[in-house]
Design an enzyme around this catalytic site. Structure first.
Site, PDB file in Angstrom:
ATOM      1  CD  GLU A  89       4.099  -3.139  -5.912  1.00 42.72           C
ATOM      2  OE1 GLU A  89       3.882  -4.338  -6.012  1.00 42.72           O
ATOM      3  OE2 GLU A  89       3.219  -2.277  -6.050  1.00 42.72           O
ATOM      4  CB  CYS A 110      -3.281  -2.313   8.326  1.00 42.20           C
ATOM      5  SG  CYS A 110      -2.856  -0.638   8.837  1.00 42.20           S
ATOM      6  N   GLY A 151       4.795   1.137   3.552  1.00 41.32           N
ATOM      7  CA  GLY A 151       5.305   1.860   4.712  1.00 41.32           C
ATOM      8  C   GLY A 151       4.368   2.926   5.233  1.00 41.32           C
ATOM      9  CD  GLU A 152       1.908   5.916   8.905  1.00 45.23           C
ATOM     10  OE1 GLU A 152       0.868   5.389   8.514  1.00 45.23           O
ATOM     11  OE2 GLU A 152       2.095   7.150   8.858  1.00 45.23           O
ATOM     12  CB  SER A 181      -0.976   8.492   2.630  1.00 51.19           C
ATOM     13  OG  SER A 181      -1.931   7.553   3.046  1.00 51.19           O
ATOM     14  CB  SER A 204      -5.502   5.273   7.114  1.00 46.78           C
ATOM     15  OG  SER A 204      -4.638   5.397   6.012  1.00 46.78           O
ATOM     16  CG  LEU A 205     -11.976   7.576   9.708  1.00 44.24           C
ATOM     17  CD1 LEU A 205     -11.378   8.117  10.989  1.00 44.24           C
ATOM     18  CD2 LEU A 205     -12.999   8.573   9.150  1.00 44.24           C
ATOM     19  CG  HIS A 206      -8.985   2.106   7.343  1.00 45.85           C
ATOM     20  ND1 HIS A 206      -9.132   2.239   5.986  1.00 45.85           N
ATOM     21  CD2 HIS A 206      -7.643   2.203   7.585  1.00 45.85           C
ATOM     22  CE1 HIS A 206      -7.942   2.385   5.420  1.00 45.85           C
ATOM     23  NE2 HIS A 206      -7.026   2.382   6.360  1.00 45.85           N
ATOM     24  CG  ASN A 280      -7.966  -4.539  -4.887  1.00 45.16           C
ATOM     25  OD1 ASN A 280      -9.097  -4.501  -5.346  1.00 45.16           O
ATOM     26  ND2 ASN A 280      -6.972  -3.841  -5.367  1.00 45.16           N
ATOM     27  CB  CYS A 323       3.837  -4.001  -2.229  1.00 44.28           C
ATOM     28  SG  CYS A 323       2.813  -2.662  -1.682  1.00 44.28           S
TER      29      CYS A 323
HETATM   30  S1  SF4 Z   1       1.606  -0.160   4.698  1.00 47.46           S
HETATM   31 FE1  SF4 Z   1      -0.163   1.126   5.287  1.00 47.46          FE
HETATM   32  S2  SF4 Z   1      -1.908  -0.264   5.230  1.00 47.46           S
HETATM   33 FE2  SF4 Z   1      -0.049  -1.537   5.271  1.00 47.46          FE
HETATM   34  S3  SF4 Z   1       0.346  -1.968   7.453  1.00 47.46           S
HETATM   35 FE3  SF4 Z   1       1.502  -0.132   6.945  1.00 47.46          FE
HETATM   36  S4  SF4 Z   1       0.118   1.592   7.466  1.00 47.46           S
HETATM   37 FE4  SF4 Z   1      -1.129  -0.264   7.352  1.00 47.46          FE
END
Ligand code: SF4
Length: 354
Positions: A89, A110, A151-152, A181, A204-206, A280, A323
């Site tokens: 996406e 995640c 993706g990471e 990110s 990404s802390l969360h 969401n 996605c």
């Molecule tokens: S796409 Fe981002 S939020 Fe989803 S599992 Fe991977 S790092 Fe985590």
């Protein structure tokens, strides 16, 4: 295909540096070969002219729009088919932003993300990242690119850095408008600082609890929230771009007073902004979204304690078929500003992630 392979093929076909720059610039802007004024020395040699149709056809086939889902907020989610049939996406964001995917699937897993459920299927090549930008530019101008799609990016570092380099040079995207990110990875902080194009960082802390972070982000590199913020602070000071700390707000999980205290402890005086993104709800994910009133209350409390906080809604929330909810990270901003009276005022501002 990767960008360095494309460059090698162009050189083998007789391209000099100025030809190569021109071809890459036109490609990343989705412009035809004959566009613009030709500078002396940029006319292509005949061997290159012969080779170009096949190369251009290959570039055009890297990514195609499979489906378009317009959102009521002006965003557009594009389902993009890659040459091997895999799909990713991209999201066109209001105000000339674009969110791109860097992997098909993701290995981090995640708990609140649908993409993470698939595991990693494959990397997205650097040329496929540029192809997402070129596709988007066929529809609207793109002046900001955020790596917040599927993706990471830290797990596909070579390809992402190669794409960022191209976008920040011939691609004409301002460096601070390129946003990498990540869940945090020591290699990212080290490596990006040495690149000629240094993007802004979203982390990404969360949660501020190391144990909870391990549960929520099970395969993220082992960095505690303290280590993450320390590395982010170093990067922010070195680049001059504030860190965008991301916080997906999950009801009853990371929205309590302990977390608010933790945020104040961790982020006070830091060069960054905290983006709160209410989760969401999606089928199959056992978390719930706090009420908007609760989100505003949290943002207000943090503001009062000196933490620069923005409350954001995901772009295209009304669109089905996203996605893994496009990570709730490509966000349409609803900035919460506080007047002296403490009144909360929501106003729409440009997204920036993220
Ligand atoms: S796409 Fe981002 S939020 Fe989803 S599992 Fe991977 S790092 Fe985590």
């Amino acid at each position: 295909m990767r960008i360095h392979e494309l460059k090698r093929r162009l050189r083998e076909a007789g391209a000099g540096p100025s030809h190569e720059q021109r071809i890459l610039r036109l490609w990343s802007h989705a412009l035809p070969r004959d566009s613009g004024r030709r500078l002396p020395g940029t006319f292509f040699p005949s061997s290159l002219l012969q080779a170009l149709p096949a190369i251009e056809a290959e570039l055009a086939g890297l990514a195609r729009i499979h489906a378009i889902h317009p959102g009521a907020d002006g965003s557009e989610r594009l389902l993009v088919a890659l040459a091997d049939g895999q799909t990713v996406e991209s999201v066109l964001l209001p105000r000339d932003g674009l969110c791109v995917s860097s992997q098909v699937g993701c290995a981090v897993g995640c708990q609140f993300c649908m993409t993470g459920r698939e595991g990693l299927l494959r990397q997205v090549g650097s040329a496929e990242i540029i192809a997402q930008v070129a596709l988007a530019r066929m529809r609207r101008p793109v002046r900001k690119v955020v790596f917040m799609g599927m993706g990471e990016p830290a797990h596909n570092l070579d390809n992402v850095i190669e794409a960022i380099d191209l976008l920040g040079t011939v691609g004409n995207v301002g460096h601070k408008n390129l946003v990498f990110s990540t869940v945090g990875d020591p290699r990212v902080f080290e490596r990006l600082l040495h690149e000629r194009v240094r993007p802004a960082l979203a982390l990404s802390l969360h949660t501020t609890r190391a144990d909870l972070r391990k549960t929520l982000l099970p395969r993220a590199p082992a960095m505690t929230p303290e280590q993450l913020v320390a590395a982010g602070e170093h990067y922010a000071r070195a680049t001059g771009y504030p860190i965008q700390y991301q916080w997906t707000l999950l009801e009853g999980v990371n929205d309590g007073p302990d977390e608010i205290e933790g945020i104040v402890r961790l982020l006070s005086g830091k060069y960054g902004v905290l983006n709160i993104i209410p989760f969401n709800a999606v089928d199959g994910v056992a978390f719930t979204r706090p009420s908007w009133e609760r989100c505003e209350q949290i943002a207000r409390t943090l503001h009062q304690q000196g933490i620069l906080t923005k409350l954001r809604n995901s772009a295209g929330q009304d669109v089905d078929g996203g996605c893994g909810q496009l990570r709730a990270r490509a966000a349409e901003v609803r900035v919460v500003t506080l007047r002296r009276t403490g009144e909360v005022q929501g106003n729409k501002a440009s997204q920036s992630h993220n």
